[in-house]
Scaffold this motif. Structure first.
Motif, short mmCIF file in Angstrom:
data_model
loop_
_atom_site.label_atom_id
_atom_site.label_comp_id
_atom_site.label_asym_id
_atom_site.label_seq_id
_atom_site.Cartn_x
_atom_site.Cartn_y
_atom_site.Cartn_z
N SER A 358 0.82 -1.21 0.00
CA SER A 358 0.00 0.00 0.00
C SER A 358 0.86 1.26 0.00
O SER A 358 0.66 2.18 -0.82
CB SER A 358 -0.91 -0.03 1.23
N MET A 470 -8.06 4.73 -2.73
CA MET A 470 -7.55 5.59 -1.65
C MET A 470 -6.83 6.81 -2.21
O MET A 470 -6.90 7.91 -1.64
CB MET A 470 -6.59 4.79 -0.77
N SER A 474 -9.72 9.55 -0.68
CA SER A 474 -9.26 8.94 0.56
C SER A 474 -10.39 8.31 1.36
O SER A 474 -10.29 7.17 1.82
CB SER A 474 -8.55 9.99 1.43
N VAL A 478 -10.72 4.28 2.21
CA VAL A 478 -10.63 3.83 3.60
C VAL A 478 -11.92 3.13 4.03
O VAL A 478 -11.88 2.08 4.70
CB VAL A 478 -10.31 5.01 4.53
N SER A 481 -11.93 -0.32 2.58
CA SER A 481 -10.98 -1.19 3.28
C SER A 481 -11.53 -1.64 4.62
O SER A 481 -11.43 -2.82 4.98
CB SER A 481 -9.64 -0.46 3.48
N ILE A 482 -12.11 -0.70 5.36
CA ILE A 482 -12.69 -1.04 6.67
C ILE A 482 -13.83 -2.04 6.49
O ILE A 482 -13.95 -3.01 7.26
CB ILE A 482 -13.17 0.22 7.39
N ILE A 543 -4.60 -0.34 5.30
CA ILE A 543 -5.03 0.92 5.92
C ILE A 543 -3.85 1.62 6.58
O ILE A 543 -3.68 2.86 6.44
CB ILE A 543 -6.15 0.65 6.94
#
Length: 713
Positions: A358, A470, A474, A478, A481-482, A543
């Motif tokens: 990442s 991302m 952003s 995020v 991803s969460i 993350i």
């Protein structure tokens, strides 16, 4: 390029098709399975009564060398004439005494006899394997003239066979030394006939006989040619490197790199230099790091690898433990929790892999101001680079493990009459090479420890799209991803509830009836290996890679907040390692809810704690911990970690299979084996990396994805 791929695929296919169908293997057993076996054996042994012990003593007496050899002379049984004649000659030679009968006396001496410690798990009476294998009968022509002995070869050898009686409360194994003319089926017939006379219960008998002489298989010969060719290539390249440098050494020490003749090598010379042991060794052992590198990751990577080796020391030595009840007692120590819950070390590797991917990809996107068009051109190059980075060393390891490793040992603990150490690699090699191992049943995986690489590669396929989101938005990236992390955590939790899994690595819902091997395999395939159950650690790493990129070298929190986050991270890690002690030591049984929460959320929590530690160390808030993890000595060890991960199970397999008898373990034994395995793993990883990893990394950089990446402007 297409021609190269066709040749490579054809070569791999030919190599794996030349194997004969094997009968016995050294397949990888996972930590969950081994600890469940411990619990099963511990419970079975704890239930032993005087009746059971008398039964074991009776079996040992019935299967004495005298009884078995005499029964081999029973013409009513299906015994080959060669076995009958050799057995009769052995008995007569023994009775005759003198020098001529000494070899038959050795055959009796090599036979396994019951030892002490049955109640602590000593149920394998293996005898003297080497003594049996080295026996050669003396042929007395005057003694055998005119009798049936004259039909025999002039001499025969001792043959070691292991006899295991199954479907009893305890299942003893006895090492038998019989004439080489006897077969496993013949010995099995004799043993079953003897046991039927004294046991009312129906039992199963398993007999495995060792071949005294093994010829190299076609696969082994091909592997030797391939490895020899690689060694020759490295030797020639190193010689070229040395003599070329001596010949073109600049007279002026201050000559610049741009005018150095070393920069003017031919195309063939450039290619040869990729295999130079001197050049690659210098790079591998160098402690220099480029500016902006994440130095603490080297220490975390090495320490995590030693933790994996610590856990595998127990796993791979399980079959050679002679006092498993004593070792089983270690499970009740709180200090043993670091091994019981060692699988979080794998999650540490997922975090490291994801964070680096990442962070570096975000830096690349920012540097090149990547547009959507450039992104979609870059992604296939990333996939190819990843595949070429991992596969050559992985493939060579599988080739050696499958074809050659079985010629490194001869032992009663691991009978080998095959042409492949792992039969799964004959049929399912494609699952490893194409990173689909985790979708194959756990007991059918080729080189089972490669399940991690399969997950990692599958996660890598998804990661560029998540990271690019991302980069362009952003919040959206995020949030996605969460959501993926939470989804993976919920999947693991749900499967734990559905399958009524025990808590942690060795947890069982019913200590009296631990899951059978088939159920263990199913649990591993459903819960431990699938990517949807393992993504949470990788997702957390993605993350934190994004956060590290966003922070631009500064962590905008106060000293107090930093100390609190360090304390929370440490507390989480300690809770995951030592919190389940009461349950995993057998103090009580976990409820379904407790098991589900731990099984589903512990990996996520561990990854969050580790993620913050990495973030703090990389951004100057790690203090002495960062100084320790960033020690320059970890740098070359970190570079060797991938190859150490590949080869250490092979080393452990060979070492364990080489034991000629069971080992009575102590704490010192375990610590010594762990230290030896760690040293050997990295000692072997160094030349392995020089020959099978570093050259292909340079070829990829110079001629393949390196050129392709530079062409994307």
């Amino acid at each position: 390029m297409d021609k190269f791929l066709k040749i490579a695929v054809t070569l791999w296919t030919l190599i794996f098709l030349v194997f004969a169908t094997p009968e016995q293997s050294l397949t990888y057993r996972h930590p969950h399975q081994v600890l469940h076996d411990f619990k099963r054996l511990e419970y079975a042994t704890s239930q032993l009564t005087d009746e059971h012990l008398n039964q074991v003593e009776l079996i040992a007496r019935i299967l004495s060398p005298k009884n078995v050899l005499n029964k081999l002379l029973d013409k009513n049984l299906e015994i080959s004439s060669l076995c009958f004649n050799q057995s009769l000659y052995g008995v007569e030679s023994l009775l005759s005494g003198g020098t001529e009968g000494s070899w038959s006396l050795k055959m009796i001496d090599a036979w396994g006899k019951p030892g002490s410690g049955i109640s602590t798990g000593n149920l394998a009476w293996l005898g003297d394997f080497d003594e049996c294998q080295n026996i050669v009968s003396y042929y007395n022509s005057s003694y055998t003239s005119g009798s049936s002995f004259s039909l025999m070869p002039e001499s025969f050898e001792g043959q070691y066979c292991s006899i295991q009686v199954k479907h009893l409360a305890v299942e003893p194994t006895i090492g038998a030394c019989v004439p080489s003319g006897c077969t496993a089926d013949g010995i099995k017939e004799v043993v079953k006939h003897l046991l039927r006379q004294v046991l009312d219960k129906k039992v199963t008998v398993e007999v495995k006989c060792q071949q005294n002489h093994r010829m190299l298989s076609t696969g082994a010969l091909i592997t030797l040619v391939i490895f020899g060719s690689m060694g020759l290539m490295c030797f020639v390249s190193s010689c070229y490197n040395h003599f070329y440098m001596e010949k073109h050494k600049p007279a002026d020490k201050n000559v610049s790199a741009s005018t150095n003749p070393l920069q003017e090598k031919s195309a063939l010379g450039e290619f040869l230099m990729c295999f130079s042991l001197y050049t690659n060794g210098y790079k591998l052992l160098s402690t220099k790091q480029p500016p902006g590198s994440l130095k603490c990751l080297h220490g975390i990577r090495f320490l995590s690898m030693t933790w994996v080796i610590l856990g595998h020391t127990l796993v791979f030595s399980f079959s050679s433990i002679g006092n498993f009840m004593v070792v089983g007692g270690w499970l009740k120590r709180w200090t043993f929790q670091v091994i019981m819950n060692a699988t979080v070390s794998v999650d540490s590797f997922f975090v490291l892999s994801a964070l680096l991917t990442s962070y570096l990809f975000l830096k690349q996107l920012e540097k090149k101001k990547t547009t959507p068009v450039k992104f979609f051109i870059t992604v296939p190059i990333m996939y190819l680079h990843r595949y070429l980075r991992l596969t050559p060393a992985y493939g060579f390891m599988i080739l050696y493990y499958t074809c050659l490793s079985l010629y490194m040992y001869s032992s009663p603990l691991k009978p080998v009459n095959t042409t492949a150490a792992d039969p799964n690699c004959v049929t399912n090699w494609w699952g490893a090479i194409f990173y689909m191992n985790n979708f194959i049943e756990s007991n059918k995986m080729c080189a089972g420890w490669g399940w991690y690489l399969s997950n990692d590669f599958q996660f890598f396929i998804v990661t560029p799209f998540v990271v690019y989101l991302m980069y362009i938005t952003s919040i959206g990236g995020v949030v996605l991803s969460i959501a993926m992390v939470i989804g993976s955590t919920i999947a693991a939790t749900s499967i734990s509830v559905r399958d009524d899994l025990g808590l942690g690595l060795g947890g069982v819902r019913d200590p009296k009836h631990p899951p059978a091997n088939a159920q263990q395999n199913q649990n591993m395939s459903d819960y431990y290996f699938p990517p949807w159950c393992r993504y949470q650690s990788f997702g957390v790493g993605v993350i934190f890679g994004f956060i590290l990129w966003k922070c631009r070298g500064q962590l905008p929190i106060s000293r107090v907040v930093n100390l609190c986050l360090w304390a929370v991270s440490g507390a989480i890690m300690l809770a995951i390692l030592y919190g389940p002690f009461e349950i995993e030591s057998g103090g009580r049984i976990a409820t379904v809810a407790e098991a589900a929460i731990y099984n589903g959320w512990s990996r996520t929590a561990w990854s969050l704690a580790l993620g913050y530690i990495i973030l703090a160390c990389c951004l100057g808030r790690g203090g002495w911990v960062n100084e320790l993890l960033s020690w320059s000595g970890f740098v070359p060890l970190s570079r060797l970690t991938y190859c150490a991960y590949l080869v250490h199970p092979v080393i452990m397999t060979i070492a364990s299979a080489s034991n000629k008898n069971k080992i009575m373990w102590t704490d010192i034994t375990f610590i010594s084996m762990f230290a030896a395995y760690t040293f050997l793993a990295y000692a072997v990883a160094f030349p392995f990396s020089l020959m099978f990893e570093a050259p292909f990394m340079l070829i990829d950089k110079k001629y393949l994805t390196g050129k392709l990446s530079n062409s994307v402007k």
